[in-house]
Design a protein around this motif. Structure first.
Motif, mmCIF file in Angstrom:
data_model
loop_
_atom_site.group_PDB
_atom_site.id
_atom_site.type_symbol
_atom_site.label_atom_id
_atom_site.label_comp_id
_atom_site.label_asym_id
_atom_site.label_seq_id
_atom_site.Cartn_x
_atom_site.Cartn_y
_atom_site.Cartn_z
ATOM 1 N N GLN A 1 -11.720 16.059 -13.056
ATOM 2 C CA GLN A 1 -10.735 15.460 -12.159
ATOM 3 C C GLN A 1 -11.279 15.348 -10.731
ATOM 4 N N THR A 2 -12.084 16.328 -10.330
ATOM 5 C CA THR A 2 -12.715 16.261 -9.013
ATOM 6 C C THR A 2 -13.691 15.096 -8.937
ATOM 7 N N VAL A 3 -14.466 14.923 -10.001
ATOM 8 C CA VAL A 3 -15.400 13.794 -10.050
ATOM 9 C C VAL A 3 -14.637 12.478 -9.996
ATOM 10 N N ASP A 4 -13.540 12.391 -10.728
ATOM 11 C CA ASP A 4 -12.734 11.166 -10.700
ATOM 12 C C ASP A 4 -12.214 10.876 -9.291
ATOM 13 N N ALA A 5 -11.819 11.929 -8.584
ATOM 14 C CA ALA A 5 -11.305 11.742 -7.222
ATOM 15 C C ALA A 5 -12.409 11.261 -6.281
ATOM 16 N N LEU A 6 -13.613 11.791 -6.428
ATOM 17 C CA LEU A 6 -14.732 11.344 -5.599
ATOM 18 C C LEU A 6 -15.113 9.903 -5.933
ATOM 19 N N HIS A 7 -15.083 9.590 -7.216
ATOM 20 C CA HIS A 7 -15.333 8.220 -7.650
ATOM 21 C C HIS A 7 -14.336 7.263 -6.980
ATOM 22 N N ALA A 8 -13.056 7.638 -7.003
ATOM 23 C CA ALA A 8 -12.022 6.808 -6.376
ATOM 24 C C ALA A 8 -12.230 6.702 -4.871
ATOM 25 N N GLN A 9 -12.701 7.776 -4.256
ATOM 26 C CA GLN A 9 -12.957 7.764 -2.813
ATOM 27 C C GLN A 9 -14.040 6.751 -2.455
ATOM 28 N N VAL A 10 -15.111 6.735 -3.254
ATOM 29 C CA VAL A 10 -16.181 5.765 -3.008
ATOM 30 C C VAL A 10 -15.665 4.347 -3.167
ATOM 31 N N LEU A 11 -14.916 4.104 -4.241
ATOM 32 C CA LEU A 11 -14.396 2.751 -4.472
ATOM 33 C C LEU A 11 -13.464 2.308 -3.351
ATOM 34 N N ALA A 12 -12.643 3.224 -2.863
ATOM 35 C CA ALA A 12 -11.738 2.873 -1.763
ATOM 36 C C ALA A 12 -12.520 2.528 -0.499
ATOM 37 N N THR A 13 -13.609 3.249 -0.280
ATOM 38 C CA THR A 13 -14.420 3.000 0.918
ATOM 39 C C THR A 13 -15.114 1.652 0.853
ATOM 40 N N ILE A 14 -15.735 1.353 -0.279
ATOM 41 C CA ILE A 14 -16.553 0.137 -0.355
ATOM 42 C C ILE A 14 -15.710 -1.125 -0.514
ATOM 43 N N THR A 15 -14.435 -0.971 -0.830
ATOM 44 C CA THR A 15 -13.553 -2.145 -0.936
ATOM 45 C C THR A 15 -12.591 -2.249 0.245
ATOM 46 N N GLY A 16 -12.708 -1.338 1.187
ATOM 47 C CA GLY A 16 -11.805 -1.338 2.325
ATOM 48 C C GLY A 16 -12.173 -2.364 3.385
ATOM 49 N N ASP A 17 -11.253 -2.655 4.257
ATOM 50 C CA ASP A 17 -11.457 -3.650 5.307
ATOM 51 C C ASP A 17 -12.529 -3.224 6.302
ATOM 52 N N ARG A 18 -12.780 -1.940 6.414
ATOM 53 C CA ARG A 18 -13.738 -1.450 7.408
ATOM 54 C C ARG A 18 -15.146 -1.272 6.842
ATOM 55 N N TRP A 19 -15.362 -1.681 5.611
ATOM 56 C CA TRP A 19 -16.694 -1.580 5.018
ATOM 57 C C TRP A 19 -17.636 -2.561 5.710
#
Length: 217
Positions: free
Chosen positions: A155-173
């Protein structure tokens, strides 16, 4: 005859545990190569993957021989089938580590991971390697009490995975679509590596208890 059979099973377990240790080290080295743009280290990981492939083949061949010659039943049959299943999953873990290394090679001489995401990928690599080491411990100890622990770690790995995806798809990328696509694939490799470790732990528990733990996997 049965003593010889169980000795052979123990030898197969030792091979599986060694495979886990190799997968863990491959992930550590692949992560270092990814974070430092170390081409030589990435090539080393890719070359070493052939050994895991060979060990998987050896496990499967010997396990099928046991099935044909010993006709095991009940717990022994579950154990032999678990060897075949787990060998495939652990070999896949090695493949996923190699994919991380290949990402480093593909991006070289550039760094695939920008500075702001290096801590996340470093953590992903450390956790994934620790999960593989934990699976090796479960195999060596013939223990069936590690599945829930590894599922929680996943579950921790899944959360980190989601964090990366949120960062690279965000408006500030700020780095553009191509680096984002590379990182999306790379973080997926870690997420899948962790999933394979959980699958192995799940099958180990089944081999011991005769019941698959139910957590949706």
């Amino acid at each position: 005859m049965r003593e010889t059979f169980h000795d052979e099973l123990a030898q197969l377990g030792a091979i599986l545990a060694d495979m886990c240790a190799q997968a863990a080290e491959a992930m550590r080295q692949a992560t270092q190569a990814l974070l430092t743009a170390d081409l030589d280290l990435a090539e080393q990981v890719l070359s070493a993957d052939a050994e895991l492939d060979a060990q998987r083949g050896r496990c499967e061949s010997e396990a099928y021989s046991l099935l044909a010659l010993q006709a095991p039943v009940a717990t022994d049959l579950r154990t032999v089938l678990a060897v075949i299943y787990c060998a495939e999953k652990i070999e896949r873990m090695g493949d996923l580590a190699a994919h991380v290394a290949d990402t480093a090679r593909y991006s070289h001489p550039e760094h695939a991971v920008p500075a702001e995401l290096k801590p996340v990928f470093s953590e992903l690599g450390a956790i994934a390697a620790q999960m593989a080491c934990r699976v090796a411990e479960l195999i060596r100890a013939t223990s069936n009490d590690g599945f829930a622990e590894l599922a929680d770690t996943d579950q921790t790995v899944d959360a980190l995975h989601a964090q990366v995806l949120a960062t690279i798809t965000g408006d500030r990328w700020p780095h553009g679509p191509r680096p984002a696509a590379t990182l999306a694939l790379a973080t997926r490799f870690y997420e899948r590596f962790a999933d394979q470790a959980v699958s192995v732990a799940k099958r180990l528990e089944f081999a011991h208890t005769g019941a698959l733990p139910d957590n949706g996997r």
